[in-house]
Design a protein around this motif. Structure first.
Motif, PDB file in Angstrom:
ATOM      1  N   ARG A 153       0.857  -1.188   0.000  1.00  0.00           N
ATOM      2  CA  ARG A 153       0.000   0.000   0.000  1.00  0.00           C
ATOM      3  C   ARG A 153       0.893   1.238   0.000  1.00  0.00           C
ATOM      4  NH1 ARG A 153      -1.858  -3.240   4.134  1.00  0.00           N
ATOM      5  NH2 ARG A 153      -3.819  -4.276   3.732  1.00  0.00           N
ATOM      6  N   GLU A 154       0.299   2.370  -0.374  1.00  0.00           N
ATOM      7  CA  GLU A 154       1.047   3.616  -0.373  1.00  0.00           C
ATOM      8  C   GLU A 154       1.367   4.053   1.054  1.00  0.00           C
ATOM      9  OE1 GLU A 154      -0.773   6.249  -3.784  1.00  0.00           O
ATOM     10  OE2 GLU A 154      -2.322   4.994  -2.824  1.00  0.00           O
ATOM     11  N   VAL A 155       2.457   4.804   1.204  1.00  0.00           N
ATOM     12  CA  VAL A 155       2.873   5.367   2.477  1.00  0.00           C
ATOM     13  C   VAL A 155       3.099   6.852   2.245  1.00  0.00           C
ATOM     14  CG1 VAL A 155       4.685   5.396   4.245  1.00  0.00           C
ATOM     15  CG2 VAL A 155       3.985   3.219   3.204  1.00  0.00           C
ATOM     16  N   PHE A 156       2.525   7.691   3.124  1.00  0.00           N
ATOM     17  CA  PHE A 156       2.683   9.137   2.977  1.00  0.00           C
ATOM     18  C   PHE A 156       3.236   9.751   4.245  1.00  0.00           C
ATOM     19  CE2 PHE A 156      -0.896   8.210   0.036  1.00  0.00           C
ATOM     20  CZ  PHE A 156      -0.188   8.437  -1.131  1.00  0.00           C
ATOM     21  N   PRO A 157       4.226  10.639   4.103  1.00  0.00           N
ATOM     22  CA  PRO A 157       4.892  10.961   2.857  1.00  0.00           C
ATOM     23  C   PRO A 157       5.728   9.776   2.369  1.00  0.00           C
ATOM     24  CG  PRO A 157       5.950  12.137   4.667  1.00  0.00           C
ATOM     25  CD  PRO A 157       4.766  11.413   5.235  1.00  0.00           C
ATOM     26  N   THR A 158       5.993   9.727   1.090  1.00  0.00           N
ATOM     27  CA  THR A 158       6.672   8.581   0.497  1.00  0.00           C
ATOM     28  C   THR A 158       8.075   8.367   1.067  1.00  0.00           C
ATOM     29  OG1 THR A 158       7.419   9.938  -1.349  1.00  0.00           O
ATOM     30  CG2 THR A 158       5.379   8.699  -1.664  1.00  0.00           C
ATOM     31  N   VAL A 159       8.721   9.418   1.550  1.00  0.00           N
ATOM     32  CA  VAL A 159      10.070   9.306   2.119  1.00  0.00           C
ATOM     33  C   VAL A 159      10.038   8.933   3.605  1.00  0.00           C
ATOM     34  CG1 VAL A 159      11.097  10.900   0.452  1.00  0.00           C
ATOM     35  CG2 VAL A 159      10.205  11.771   2.636  1.00  0.00           C
ATOM     36  N   LEU A 160       8.867   8.605   4.150  1.00  0.00           N
ATOM     37  CA  LEU A 160       8.746   8.340   5.579  1.00  0.00           C
ATOM     38  C   LEU A 160       9.737   7.294   6.097  1.00  0.00           C
ATOM     39  CD1 LEU A 160       7.279   9.156   8.157  1.00  0.00           C
ATOM     40  CD2 LEU A 160       5.607   7.353   7.661  1.00  0.00           C
ATOM     41  N   PRO A 161       9.963   6.169   5.407  1.00  0.00           N
ATOM     42  CA  PRO A 161      10.942   5.216   5.951  1.00  0.00           C
ATOM     43  C   PRO A 161      12.329   5.841   6.143  1.00  0.00           C
ATOM     44  CG  PRO A 161       9.643   4.179   4.226  1.00  0.00           C
ATOM     45  CD  PRO A 161       9.302   5.647   4.200  1.00  0.00           C
ATOM     46  N   ASP A 162      12.777   6.648   5.194  1.00  0.00           N
ATOM     47  CA  ASP A 162      14.084   7.303   5.325  1.00  0.00           C
ATOM     48  C   ASP A 162      14.074   8.320   6.462  1.00  0.00           C
ATOM     49  OD1 ASP A 162      15.030   5.851   3.136  1.00  0.00           O
ATOM     50  OD2 ASP A 162      14.487   7.430   1.714  1.00  0.00           O
ATOM     51  N   VAL A 163      12.982   9.059   6.585  1.00  0.00           N
ATOM     52  CA  VAL A 163      12.857  10.045   7.658  1.00  0.00           C
ATOM     53  C   VAL A 163      12.895   9.344   9.017  1.00  0.00           C
ATOM     54  CG1 VAL A 163      11.281  11.707   8.734  1.00  0.00           C
ATOM     55  CG2 VAL A 163      11.637  11.753   6.261  1.00  0.00           C
ATOM     56  N   VAL A 164      12.159   8.247   9.156  1.00  0.00           N
ATOM     57  CA  VAL A 164      12.133   7.511  10.420  1.00  0.00           C
ATOM     58  C   VAL A 164      13.522   6.972  10.748  1.00  0.00           C
ATOM     59  CG1 VAL A 164      11.224   5.449  11.581  1.00  0.00           C
ATOM     60  CG2 VAL A 164       9.676   6.986  10.342  1.00  0.00           C
ATOM     61  N   ASP A 165      14.206   6.400   9.763  1.00  0.00           N
ATOM     62  CA  ASP A 165      15.568   5.901  10.004  1.00  0.00           C
ATOM     63  C   ASP A 165      16.473   7.017  10.518  1.00  0.00           C
ATOM     64  OD1 ASP A 165      15.099   3.244   9.331  1.00  0.00           O
ATOM     65  OD2 ASP A 165      15.799   3.477   7.260  1.00  0.00           O
ATOM     66  N   ALA A 166      16.398   8.184   9.903  1.00  0.00           N
ATOM     67  CA  ALA A 166      17.235   9.317  10.314  1.00  0.00           C
ATOM     68  C   ALA A 166      16.867   9.782  11.726  1.00  0.00           C
ATOM     69  CB  ALA A 166      17.109  10.464   9.313  1.00  0.00           C
ATOM     70  N   LEU A 167      15.575   9.900  12.010  1.00  0.00           N
ATOM     71  CA  LEU A 167      15.143  10.364  13.330  1.00  0.00           C
ATOM     72  C   LEU A 167      15.460   9.345  14.426  1.00  0.00           C
ATOM     73  CD1 LEU A 167      11.724  12.006  12.407  1.00  0.00           C
ATOM     74  CD2 LEU A 167      13.844  13.181  13.087  1.00  0.00           C
ATOM     75  N   ALA A 168      15.440   8.065  14.092  1.00  0.00           N
ATOM     76  CA  ALA A 168      15.761   7.030  15.075  1.00  0.00           C
ATOM     77  C   ALA A 168      17.212   7.154  15.535  1.00  0.00           C
ATOM     78  CB  ALA A 168      15.495   5.645  14.486  1.00  0.00           C
ATOM     79  N   ARG A 169      18.066   7.677  14.661  1.00  0.00           N
ATOM     80  CA  ARG A 169      19.473   7.897  15.031  1.00  0.00           C
ATOM     81  C   ARG A 169      19.645   9.166  15.855  1.00  0.00           C
ATOM     82  NH1 ARG A 169      19.936   6.210   9.588  1.00  0.00           N
ATOM     83  NH2 ARG A 169      20.229   8.360   8.885  1.00  0.00           N
ATOM     84  N   GLY A 170      18.607   9.995  15.901  1.00  0.00           N
ATOM     85  CA  GLY A 170      18.654  11.236  16.659  1.00  0.00           C
ATOM     86  C   GLY A 170      18.430  12.431  15.749  1.00  0.00           C
ATOM     87  N   TRP A 171      17.617  13.374  16.215  1.00  0.00           N
ATOM     88  CA  TRP A 171      17.309  14.555  15.426  1.00  0.00           C
ATOM     89  C   TRP A 171      18.451  15.546  15.533  1.00  0.00           C
ATOM     90  CZ3 TRP A 171      14.544  19.473  16.902  1.00  0.00           C
ATOM     91  CH2 TRP A 171      14.207  20.215  15.774  1.00  0.00           C
ATOM     92  N   ASP A 172      18.895  16.071  14.409  1.00  0.00           N
ATOM     93  CA  ASP A 172      20.032  16.999  14.390  1.00  0.00           C
ATOM     94  C   ASP A 172      19.609  18.456  14.530  1.00  0.00           C
ATOM     95  OD1 ASP A 172      18.941  17.630  11.939  1.00  0.00           O
ATOM     96  OD2 ASP A 172      20.673  16.967  10.761  1.00  0.00           O
ATOM     97  N   GLY A 173      18.332  18.709  14.757  1.00  0.00           N
ATOM     98  CA  GLY A 173      17.852  20.073  14.933  1.00  0.00           C
ATOM     99  C   GLY A 173      17.451  20.767  13.642  1.00  0.00           C
ATOM    100  N   THR A 174      17.624  20.098  12.518  1.00  0.00           N
ATOM    101  CA  THR A 174      17.281  20.677  11.224  1.00  0.00           C
ATOM    102  C   THR A 174      15.852  20.296  10.844  1.00  0.00           C
ATOM    103  OG1 THR A 174      19.582  20.497  10.504  1.00  0.00           O
ATOM    104  CG2 THR A 174      17.922  20.774   8.784  1.00  0.00           C
ATOM    105  N   VAL A 175      15.068  21.302  10.456  1.00  0.00           N
ATOM    106  CA  VAL A 175      13.719  21.032   9.964  1.00  0.00           C
ATOM    107  C   VAL A 175      13.856  20.676   8.484  1.00  0.00           C
ATOM    108  CG1 VAL A 175      11.400  21.932   9.580  1.00  0.00           C
ATOM    109  CG2 VAL A 175      12.722  22.675  11.585  1.00  0.00           C
ATOM    110  N   ARG A 176      13.462  19.481   8.137  1.00  0.00           N
ATOM    111  CA  ARG A 176      13.544  19.026   6.750  1.00  0.00           C
ATOM    112  C   ARG A 176      12.293  19.495   6.015  1.00  0.00           C
ATOM    113  NH1 ARG A 176      14.375  12.733   4.892  1.00  0.00           N
ATOM    114  NH2 ARG A 176      14.466  13.151   2.677  1.00  0.00           N
TER     115      ARG A 176
END
Length: 189
Positions: free
Chosen positions: A148-171
């Motif tokens: 099925r579709e996932v929105f936003p489409t980049v969510l898996p990449d965003v989650v992977d990045a946030l799981a490592r810790g947020w760097d303070g940058t608003v994407r």
């Protein structure tokens, strides 16, 4: 259901499209799974997609207050403003819903629920029950394998990045067309 079912927070803009501002939350558990909602469109019940918890910002409501309210209403999750990080992400989304093209300006926050949470649909409205199907904790591997579709489409990449810790940058994802209309003039109908 008709386009009037979108609710009072959806207003018609100068471009003729209904639009609203929305607050969304990327909720991660202790295993870095993300809590998502699966829904469908009333006029396309066979098409369904996964998306983050969240919804429209009410008049006079802050983005943070809207995010916290949506967490309570959609998932039964009681958090405070100190539990939210960000905003971590923004985007302008165009999508087809209730037989019309809509525009939503979204701001995303991050929340961690390390001890887990069993989501509940007790706060869903009658309208939401008509288009929301389930909530589930998903890994990014499961998201990438999802048919099925996932929105936003980049969510898996965003989650992977946030799981490592947020760097303070608003994407900023910019403008995204969730159902990719074949003709840009479709947006003006």
């Amino acid at each position: 259901m008709t386009s009037a079912s979108l609710g009072p927070d959806w207003v018609r803009g100068p471009d003729g499209l209904r639009h609203r501002r929305a607050a969304r939350v990327i909720v991660l558990d202790g295993e870095d799974r993300v809590l998502l909602v699966r829904g469908h469109d009333a006029d396309e019940p066979d098409r369904s997609w996964w998306f983050t918890v969240g919804g429209g910002i009410d008049a006079g409501e802050s983005e943070v207050d809207a995010a916290l309210r949506e967490l309570r209403e959609e998932a039964g999750l009681e958090l405070t403003s100190s539990d939210l990080v960000g905003p971590v992400l923004t985007r302008d989304a165009y999508f087809h819903f209730f037989a019309e093209t809509c525009r939503q300006q979204e701001v995303f926050f991050l929340a961690r629920v390390d001890d887990g949470h069993e989501p509940t649909d007790d706060g869903w409205t009658a309208e939401e029950r008509g288009v929301l199907d389930e909530m589930r904790w998903l890994t990014t591997a499961e998201l990438r394998a999802e048919t099925r579709e996932v929105f936003p489409t980049v969510l898996p990449d965003v989650v992977d990045a946030l799981a490592r810790g947020w760097d303070g940058t608003v994407r900023h994802l910019g403008t995204q067309f969730d159902d990719e209309p074949s003709d840009p003039e479709e947006l003006g109908r």
